[in-house]
Design a protein around this motif. Structure first.
Motif, mmCIF file in Angstrom:
data_model
loop_
_atom_site.group_PDB
_atom_site.id
_atom_site.type_symbol
_atom_site.label_atom_id
_atom_site.label_comp_id
_atom_site.label_asym_id
_atom_site.label_seq_id
_atom_site.Cartn_x
_atom_site.Cartn_y
_atom_site.Cartn_z
ATOM 1 N N LEU A 109 5.142 -11.397 -15.747
ATOM 2 C CA LEU A 109 5.217 -11.412 -14.317
ATOM 3 C C LEU A 109 5.341 -9.925 -13.578
ATOM 4 N N SER A 110 6.045 -9.207 -14.392
ATOM 5 C CA SER A 110 6.312 -7.689 -13.828
ATOM 6 C C SER A 110 5.044 -7.113 -13.668
ATOM 7 N N ALA A 111 4.151 -7.172 -14.697
ATOM 8 C CA ALA A 111 3.001 -6.728 -14.737
ATOM 9 C C ALA A 111 2.063 -7.012 -13.862
ATOM 10 N N LYS A 112 1.924 -8.475 -13.566
ATOM 11 C CA LYS A 112 1.139 -9.076 -12.503
ATOM 12 C C LYS A 112 1.668 -8.625 -11.172
ATOM 13 N N LEU A 113 2.948 -8.638 -10.970
ATOM 14 C CA LEU A 113 3.459 -7.957 -9.726
ATOM 15 C C LEU A 113 3.090 -6.574 -9.460
ATOM 16 N N VAL A 114 3.086 -5.303 -10.345
ATOM 17 C CA VAL A 114 2.514 -4.333 -10.380
ATOM 18 C C VAL A 114 1.017 -4.425 -9.830
ATOM 19 N N GLU A 115 0.179 -5.264 -10.606
ATOM 20 C CA GLU A 115 -1.093 -5.311 -10.170
ATOM 21 C C GLU A 115 -1.173 -5.710 -8.522
ATOM 22 N N LEU A 116 -0.587 -6.924 -8.256
ATOM 23 C CA LEU A 116 -0.543 -7.414 -6.810
ATOM 24 C C LEU A 116 -0.162 -6.119 -5.897
ATOM 25 N N GLN A 117 1.024 -5.235 -6.416
ATOM 26 C CA GLN A 117 1.712 -4.441 -5.730
ATOM 27 C C GLN A 117 0.463 -3.272 -5.455
ATOM 28 N N ALA A 118 -0.308 -3.163 -6.520
ATOM 29 C CA ALA A 118 -1.185 -1.963 -6.536
ATOM 30 C C ALA A 118 -2.429 -2.319 -5.543
ATOM 31 N N GLU A 119 -2.898 -3.544 -5.859
ATOM 32 C CA GLU A 119 -3.943 -4.210 -4.901
ATOM 33 C C GLU A 119 -3.462 -4.222 -3.503
ATOM 34 N N SER A 120 -2.217 -4.622 -3.213
ATOM 35 C CA SER A 120 -1.662 -4.617 -1.753
ATOM 36 C C SER A 120 -1.875 -3.351 -1.111
ATOM 37 N N SER A 121 -1.343 -2.406 -2.318
ATOM 38 C CA SER A 121 -1.486 -1.018 -1.582
ATOM 39 C C SER A 121 -2.579 -0.315 -1.349
ATOM 40 N N GLU A 122 -3.659 -0.759 -2.097
ATOM 41 C CA GLU A 122 -5.340 -0.610 -1.970
ATOM 42 C C GLU A 122 -5.682 -1.384 -0.769
ATOM 43 N N GLN A 123 -5.281 -2.454 -0.358
ATOM 44 C CA GLN A 123 -5.671 -3.239 0.727
ATOM 45 C C GLN A 123 -4.950 -2.534 1.949
ATOM 46 N N THR A 124 -3.581 -2.054 1.963
ATOM 47 C CA THR A 124 -3.183 -1.583 2.989
ATOM 48 C C THR A 124 -3.675 -0.166 3.270
ATOM 49 N N SER A 125 -4.142 0.488 2.192
ATOM 50 C CA SER A 125 -4.851 1.822 2.657
ATOM 51 C C SER A 125 -6.384 1.630 3.017
ATOM 52 N N ARG A 126 -7.012 0.496 2.551
ATOM 53 C CA ARG A 126 -8.178 0.058 3.073
ATOM 54 C C ARG A 126 -8.264 -0.291 4.594
ATOM 55 N N LEU A 127 -6.920 -0.896 5.103
ATOM 56 C CA LEU A 127 -6.735 -1.420 6.255
ATOM 57 C C LEU A 127 -6.585 -0.162 7.310
ATOM 58 N N GLU A 128 -5.828 0.809 6.746
ATOM 59 C CA GLU A 128 -5.725 2.098 7.563
ATOM 60 C C GLU A 128 -6.871 2.764 7.569
ATOM 61 N N GLU A 129 -7.641 2.609 6.822
ATOM 62 C CA GLU A 129 -9.085 3.476 6.868
ATOM 63 C C GLU A 129 -9.795 2.826 7.711
ATOM 64 N N ILE A 130 -9.730 1.410 7.680
ATOM 65 C CA ILE A 130 -10.625 0.586 8.902
ATOM 66 C C ILE A 130 -10.151 0.636 10.165
#
Length: 393
Positions: free
Chosen positions: A62-83
């Motif tokens: 679950l920790s690994a999945k959480l890290v993946e989700l956090q990474a994707e969330s961070s990526e989407q946040t960065s994408r949102l900022e770029e948008i």
């Protein structure tokens, strides 16, 4: 159901079938089991581990999945900022462009309005001067007609008589009027304002147009030995045999290229190259400091922004990766526009002024035009030269 409720007050749950504590975890069935279930019960042969080990593994997973989700969330946040940045930039750039378009067309309209006003004033002045002169000539002419009438009436009356003495008296009284000197009759000289009016205004319009086709030239010292430069340095043609040139650091020794003679490190520049119906050519801009020795690769990371044609129909923007372009009609003249501060290199079908491709970059060194008519192949037909277009105004 092998688990009897949840543990109460820390007490470990027991198996409903065997009454033993559920100390193990079946990985196959994904549930807690007792030792008898694992050894001889329905979970015999399954992979069974201690609950603590399963709990640790599940937490790790679950920790690994959480890290993946956090990474994707961070990526989407960065994408949102770029948008958001791009949204703001699009609005600002569009507003700047709209203002620029309005200012440019306002300047053109102001110029045309001014030219129209000046021309209309000149026509009005010419008309006024002509009409006044014609009115003066008319008044003089009427006065002379009246004077002549005063002379003609007595003569007409005398001609009605048959009395010789009366006629003699009339003849003696008559004196020839002084010869009249008539000023030439003027006319409205419309031809002063005729001719190719729109063309004359178009030529004058270049006084206010900031970016027009520049008559660049080729640099002899950079031309590959298989390239011949014309006397006016605005045409280059590939040869089947090399010219007896002096080899120097500035000259291309492998790539069949030649550079322009004019470099620039500021401002907006536009020039056109006549390619006729050639089946292949390379056109673009490069940093003035690019190597002239050995093979060169057209790519922005090497300081070259280039468009190429192969086989008469395959247009390619040399980017990273290369971009195949869809060109509806084959241009006979290519326009190249560079905005140094704006970081733009654009290519156009110069006859239709249709955009072919645009590069965006941040320039750090002086730029210079780059040309290649490509090697002359056996059986090549038609004019194989490249010519820099000069606009005669």
């Amino acid at each position: 159901m092998e688990e009897k409720g949840d543990a109460a007050c820390g007490e470990i749950a027991r198996c409903t079938e065997h009454g033993k504590k559920l100390m193990y975890f079946c990985r196959v069935e994904k549930q807690k089991v007792c030792s008898k279930c694992a050894i001889m019960g329905s979970h015999r042969g399954h992979t069974v581990v201690a609950v603590e080990e399963a709990l640790s593994e599940l937490k790790e997973s679950l920790s690994a999945k959480l890290v993946e989700l956090q990474a994707e969330s961070s990526e989407q946040t960065s994408r949102l900022e770029e948008i958001e940045r791009n949204t703001t930039a699009a609005q600002e750039q569009a507003e700047i462009l709209e203002r620029q378009v309005q200012e440019d067309f306002a300047a053109l309209r102001s110029f045309l309005d001014s030219e129209e006003k000046v021309l209309m004033e000149l026509i009005a002045a010419e008309k006024q001067q002509t009409l006044e002169e014609l009115r003066r000539l008319k008044a003089e002419c009427l006065q002379r007609v009246e004077r002549l009438k005063l002379l003609m009436d007595p003569l007409d009356a005398a001609l009605q008589t048959t009395n010789l003495n009366g006629l003699l008296k009339s003849h003696c009284r008559f004196r020839n009027p002084c010869e009249t000197v008539n000023d030439p009759i003027v006319r409205f000289e419309a031809e002063k304002f005729c001719g190719p009016l729109q063309y004359k205004v178009w030529k004058k319009m270049f006084q206010i147009i900031q970016t027009v086709p520049e008559a660049y030239t080729f640099d002899y010292s950079t031309a590959h030995p298989y390239l011949e430069i014309s006397a006016n340095r605005r045409s280059v043609i590939p040869l089947r045999a090399p010219l007896p040139v002096v080899y120097m650091d500035a000259r291309f020794d492998t790539a069949l290229c030649v550079l322009g003679a004019e470099a620039f490190s500021t401002g907006k520049h536009y020039w056109e190259v006549t390619v006729n119906k050639k089946d292949k050519w390379d056109l673009g801009v490069a940093y003035n400091c690019i190597s002239r020795h050995g093979d060169i690769v057209y790519r922005p990371s090497d300081g070259i922004w280039c468009l190429t044609l192969r086989d008469g129909c395959h247009y390619e923007a040399c980017d990273e990766p290369d971009i195949q372009l869809k060109v509806q009609r084959k241009p006979c003249r290519i326009g190249i526009y560079v905005d140094y501060e704006g970081g733009v290199v654009s290519f156009f079908d110069a006859e239709a002024m249709q955009m072919l491709h645009v590069f965006r970059a941040h320039f750090t060194d002086p730029l210079i035009p780059l040309y290649s008519p490509c090697r002359l192949e056996d059986g090549a037909l038609g004019d194989q030269r490249l010519s820099i277009f000069k606009l005669n105004v």
